[in-house]
Design a protein around this motif. Sequence first.
Motif, PDB file in Angstrom:
ATOM      1  N   GLU A 317       0.935 -70.890  49.411  1.00 15.38           N
ATOM      2  CA  GLU A 317       0.996 -69.679  48.594  1.00 15.38           C
ATOM      3  C   GLU A 317       1.923 -69.918  47.411  1.00 15.38           C
ATOM      4  OE1 GLU A 317       0.499 -66.010  51.620  1.00 15.38           O
ATOM      5  OE2 GLU A 317       2.060 -67.438  52.173  1.00 15.38           O
ATOM      6  N   GLY A 318       1.571 -69.305  46.282  1.00 15.64           N
ATOM      7  CA  GLY A 318       2.407 -69.441  45.103  1.00 15.64           C
ATOM      8  C   GLY A 318       2.188 -70.720  44.316  1.00 15.64           C
ATOM      9  N   THR A 319       1.120 -71.453  44.616  1.00 13.17           N
ATOM     10  CA  THR A 319       0.847 -72.701  43.899  1.00 13.17           C
ATOM     11  C   THR A 319      -0.478 -72.611  43.164  1.00 13.17           C
ATOM     12  OG1 THR A 319      -0.202 -73.679  45.859  1.00 13.17           O
ATOM     13  CG2 THR A 319       2.153 -74.063  45.576  1.00 13.17           C
ATOM     14  N   TRP A 320      -0.754 -73.623  42.333  1.00 10.55           N
ATOM     15  CA  TRP A 320      -1.962 -73.646  41.521  1.00 10.55           C
ATOM     16  C   TRP A 320      -2.863 -74.766  42.005  1.00 10.55           C
ATOM     17  CZ3 TRP A 320      -0.290 -72.882  35.679  1.00 10.55           C
ATOM     18  CH2 TRP A 320       0.407 -71.688  35.565  1.00 10.55           C
ATOM     19  N   LEU A 321      -4.180 -74.493  42.017  1.00 14.02           N
ATOM     20  CA  LEU A 321      -5.154 -75.473  42.504  1.00 14.02           C
ATOM     21  C   LEU A 321      -6.253 -75.675  41.455  1.00 14.02           C
ATOM     22  CD1 LEU A 321      -6.235 -77.228  44.874  1.00 14.02           C
ATOM     23  CD2 LEU A 321      -7.513 -75.220  45.643  1.00 14.02           C
ATOM     24  N   PRO A 322      -6.320 -76.878  40.850  1.00 15.93           N
ATOM     25  CA  PRO A 322      -7.397 -77.163  39.882  1.00 15.93           C
ATOM     26  C   PRO A 322      -8.747 -77.319  40.600  1.00 15.93           C
ATOM     27  CG  PRO A 322      -5.542 -78.679  39.623  1.00 15.93           C
ATOM     28  CD  PRO A 322      -5.371 -77.988  40.942  1.00 15.93           C
ATOM     29  N   ILE A 323      -9.751 -76.676  40.093  1.00 19.04           N
ATOM     30  CA  ILE A 323     -11.111 -76.786  40.625  1.00 19.04           C
ATOM     31  C   ILE A 323     -12.070 -77.032  39.463  1.00 19.04           C
ATOM     32  CG2 ILE A 323     -13.012 -75.572  41.750  1.00 19.04           C
ATOM     33  CD1 ILE A 323     -11.086 -74.115  43.473  1.00 19.04           C
ATOM     34  N   GLN A 324     -12.917 -78.032  39.615  1.00 23.60           N
ATOM     35  CA  GLN A 324     -13.954 -78.286  38.620  1.00 23.60           C
ATOM     36  C   GLN A 324     -15.310 -77.969  39.229  1.00 23.60           C
ATOM     37  OE1 GLN A 324     -15.752 -82.278  37.155  1.00 23.60           O
ATOM     38  NE2 GLN A 324     -14.049 -81.865  35.732  1.00 23.60           N
ATOM     39  N   VAL A 325     -16.117 -77.202  38.486  1.00 24.20           N
ATOM     40  CA  VAL A 325     -17.452 -76.862  38.964  1.00 24.20           C
ATOM     41  C   VAL A 325     -18.475 -77.335  37.943  1.00 24.20           C
ATOM     42  CG1 VAL A 325     -16.567 -74.831  40.163  1.00 24.20           C
ATOM     43  CG2 VAL A 325     -17.547 -74.568  37.878  1.00 24.20           C
ATOM     44  N   LYS A 326     -19.706 -77.466  38.425  1.00 28.03           N
ATOM     45  CA  LYS A 326     -20.829 -77.726  37.531  1.00 28.03           C
ATOM     46  C   LYS A 326     -21.559 -76.414  37.324  1.00 28.03           C
ATOM     47  CE  LYS A 326     -21.610 -82.584  38.661  1.00 28.03           C
ATOM     48  NZ  LYS A 326     -22.578 -83.577  39.212  1.00 28.03           N
ATOM     49  N   ARG A 327     -21.715 -76.046  36.058  1.00 28.66           N
ATOM     50  CA  ARG A 327     -22.385 -74.788  35.713  1.00 28.66           C
ATOM     51  C   ARG A 327     -23.366 -75.059  34.580  1.00 28.66           C
ATOM     52  NH1 ARG A 327     -18.470 -70.017  34.101  1.00 28.66           N
ATOM     53  NH2 ARG A 327     -18.071 -70.076  36.347  1.00 28.66           N
ATOM     54  N   ASP A 328     -24.633 -74.816  34.836  1.00 25.28           N
ATOM     55  CA  ASP A 328     -25.674 -75.064  33.834  1.00 25.28           C
ATOM     56  C   ASP A 328     -25.631 -76.501  33.333  1.00 25.28           C
ATOM     57  OD1 ASP A 328     -26.463 -72.377  34.014  1.00 25.28           O
ATOM     58  OD2 ASP A 328     -24.992 -71.779  32.492  1.00 25.28           O
ATOM     59  N   GLY A 329     -25.354 -77.424  34.265  1.00 25.74           N
ATOM     60  CA  GLY A 329     -25.359 -78.835  33.921  1.00 25.74           C
ATOM     61  C   GLY A 329     -24.094 -79.339  33.262  1.00 25.74           C
ATOM     62  N   LYS A 330     -23.101 -78.480  33.057  1.00 28.78           N
ATOM     63  CA  LYS A 330     -21.856 -78.877  32.412  1.00 28.78           C
ATOM     64  C   LYS A 330     -20.682 -78.740  33.370  1.00 28.78           C
ATOM     65  CE  LYS A 330     -23.458 -77.362  27.836  1.00 28.78           C
ATOM     66  NZ  LYS A 330     -23.174 -76.470  26.678  1.00 28.78           N
ATOM     67  N   ALA A 331     -19.669 -79.597  33.180  1.00 27.43           N
ATOM     68  CA  ALA A 331     -18.447 -79.518  33.986  1.00 27.43           C
ATOM     69  C   ALA A 331     -17.518 -78.469  33.379  1.00 27.43           C
ATOM     70  CB  ALA A 331     -17.756 -80.872  34.037  1.00 27.43           C
ATOM     71  N   VAL A 332     -17.050 -77.543  34.207  1.00 32.96           N
ATOM     72  CA  VAL A 332     -16.143 -76.484  33.765  1.00 32.96           C
ATOM     73  C   VAL A 332     -14.916 -76.506  34.671  1.00 32.96           C
ATOM     74  CG1 VAL A 332     -15.893 -74.032  33.252  1.00 32.96           C
ATOM     75  CG2 VAL A 332     -18.145 -75.109  33.074  1.00 32.96           C
ATOM     76  N   ASP A 333     -13.740 -76.510  34.056  1.00 30.02           N
ATOM     77  CA  ASP A 333     -12.491 -76.592  34.815  1.00 30.02           C
ATOM     78  C   ASP A 333     -11.808 -75.232  34.920  1.00 30.02           C
ATOM     79  OD1 ASP A 333     -12.166 -79.499  35.384  1.00 30.02           O
ATOM     80  OD2 ASP A 333     -12.285 -79.636  33.206  1.00 30.02           O
ATOM     81  N   PHE A 334     -11.275 -74.949  36.130  1.00 32.97           N
ATOM     82  CA  PHE A 334     -10.521 -73.729  36.391  1.00 32.97           C
ATOM     83  C   PHE A 334      -9.235 -74.087  37.122  1.00 32.97           C
ATOM     84  CE2 PHE A 334     -14.964 -72.428  36.230  1.00 32.97           C
ATOM     85  CZ  PHE A 334     -14.924 -71.321  35.398  1.00 32.97           C
ATOM     86  N   VAL A 335      -8.267 -73.203  37.045  1.00 36.24           N
ATOM     87  CA  VAL A 335      -7.051 -73.341  37.839  1.00 36.24           C
ATOM     88  C   VAL A 335      -6.883 -72.051  38.633  1.00 36.24           C
ATOM     89  CG1 VAL A 335      -4.556 -73.628  37.854  1.00 36.24           C
ATOM     90  CG2 VAL A 335      -5.952 -74.907  36.207  1.00 36.24           C
ATOM     91  N   VAL A 336      -6.983 -72.168  39.958  1.00 36.04           N
ATOM     92  CA  VAL A 336      -6.814 -71.004  40.826  1.00 36.04           C
ATOM     93  C   VAL A 336      -5.326 -70.823  41.096  1.00 36.04           C
ATOM     94  CG1 VAL A 336      -7.418 -69.951  43.027  1.00 36.04           C
ATOM     95  CG2 VAL A 336      -9.042 -71.476  41.901  1.00 36.04           C
ATOM     96  N   LYS A 337      -4.799 -69.671  40.751  1.00 32.41           N
ATOM     97  CA  LYS A 337      -3.371 -69.399  40.914  1.00 32.41           C
ATOM     98  C   LYS A 337      -3.175 -68.523  42.159  1.00 32.41           C
ATOM     99  CE  LYS A 337      -2.723 -69.695  35.921  1.00 32.41           C
ATOM    100  NZ  LYS A 337      -2.234 -69.002  34.683  1.00 32.41           N
ATOM    101  N   PHE A 338      -2.779 -69.163  43.259  1.00 31.29           N
ATOM    102  CA  PHE A 338      -2.572 -68.435  44.498  1.00 31.29           C
ATOM    103  C   PHE A 338      -1.286 -67.612  44.399  1.00 31.29           C
ATOM    104  CE2 PHE A 338      -5.336 -71.889  45.789  1.00 31.29           C
ATOM    105  CZ  PHE A 338      -6.222 -71.257  46.636  1.00 31.29           C
ATOM    106  N   PRO A 339      -1.370 -66.331  44.705  1.00 24.35           N
ATOM    107  CA  PRO A 339      -0.168 -65.488  44.587  1.00 24.35           C
ATOM    108  C   PRO A 339       0.894 -65.883  45.580  1.00 24.35           C
ATOM    109  CG  PRO A 339      -1.955 -64.290  45.660  1.00 24.35           C
ATOM    110  CD  PRO A 339      -2.540 -65.593  45.188  1.00 24.35           C
ATOM    111  N   PRO A 340       2.169 -65.650  45.250  1.00 24.19           N
ATOM    112  CA  PRO A 340       3.245 -65.967  46.200  1.00 24.19           C
ATOM    113  C   PRO A 340       3.208 -65.054  47.411  1.00 24.19           C
ATOM    114  CG  PRO A 340       4.098 -64.773  44.311  1.00 24.19           C
ATOM    115  CD  PRO A 340       2.667 -65.080  43.992  1.00 24.19           C
ATOM    116  N   LYS A 341       3.819 -65.486  48.476  1.00 25.00           N
ATOM    117  CA  LYS A 341       3.862 -64.700  49.691  1.00 25.00           C
ATOM    118  C   LYS A 341       4.664 -63.415  49.438  1.00 25.00           C
ATOM    119  CE  LYS A 341       4.885 -65.148  54.637  1.00 25.00           C
ATOM    120  NZ  LYS A 341       5.384 -66.063  55.692  1.00 25.00           N
ATOM    121  N   PRO A 342       4.129 -62.271  49.870  1.00 27.13           N
ATOM    122  CA  PRO A 342       4.834 -60.997  49.613  1.00 27.13           C
ATOM    123  C   PRO A 342       6.223 -61.001  50.263  1.00 27.13           C
ATOM    124  CG  PRO A 342       2.575 -60.611  50.348  1.00 27.13           C
ATOM    125  CD  PRO A 342       2.839 -62.070  50.543  1.00 27.13           C
TER     126      PRO A 342
END
Length: 342
Positions: A317-342
């Motif tokens: 929790e509280g960390t960032w996770l890079p994820i790359q997906v293929k969308r319409d034949g192209k590579a698209v990068d995202f960073v999932v930001k997991f919220p910190p523990k309450p």
Amino acid sequence: MARREVVLLGEHHDAADHHRWQLQTLAALHVLRPRMVIGFESFPRRVQPVLERWIAGALSEKAFLEESEWEKVWNLPPDLYMPLLQFARINRIPIVALNVNRELTRAISEKGWEDVPDSQKEGVTRPAPATDAYKDYLFEIYKEHPRAQKRGSDTPQRTDSEFLNFVDSQTTWDRAMAEAMAKRLGGTVAEQPLVVGIMGGGHIRHGYGVPHQLRDLGVKRIGTLLPFSAHGDCKEIAPGLADAVFALPEAQAEKPPPPRLGVRLEQAKDGVTIVDVTEGSLAERTGLRAGDSIAMIAGVRVTQLAAVIAAVRAQPEGTWLPIQVKRDGKAVDFVVKFPPKP
């Protein structure tokens, strides 16, 4: 049951109590028939040498799971099956891999038995034709299959080539497991081991699947046992369902944690696809969409559903996770930001 040639123990793959029941039944049978072989649907034939090294005590649990490619092949927590595997190791009971590669059943599901070259069939002989009752049972499953759902307004029919190929695929699966067990029954009756098969209940119910193929191979003394919820509908326990049904008391289940991403995933031929994104979820806020194919997580290429799930669950929790997906034949990068523990 101990007087049979083959005993088949059904399961729902993800039901822990089913595997505990299987272990208890195995132990009771082993007392009466110490000469035993255990077959597992969960292993394809190519890992047979790994199973033999496991029984010989030459592999640690971690090494065994890695060399058998457990996550790649089965996509289920190994803890469900490890007590059964340890029972076999402790008692030096041979294990036989019953399954074929998924590529084979997938190819037959797409093309049919006749159009798949014999060189790809791993030595599996032509299955005995499915009975009409088995086809009825499989048709109900097929109607819920993604391929049938894609037909849009067209209602699936029993004469559809896709359904006939689906039947071919299922009977090939049944035949492969039946043949692997039948091969362990050589010698005189006194010398024969008791072969016990651990497999999904759908391959056993009413004797349609694996028992039907075993009978076609000349194996006549077959036992079928199925676990069943003590609170289940007794109408489902129809005559001929199995030789015996074991009612398992309900266990208080832990409340599952909420989805960390809020996506529904599906194993596709070329990777892992996002099928659905929950409204308001972390995935939606990040920009992930249904139809995206997950290509990389934290810079590591992923192709298996289990690997994606494990990577997300392991993220603190509280960390960032890079994820790359293929969308319409192209590579698209995202960073999932997991919220910190309450």
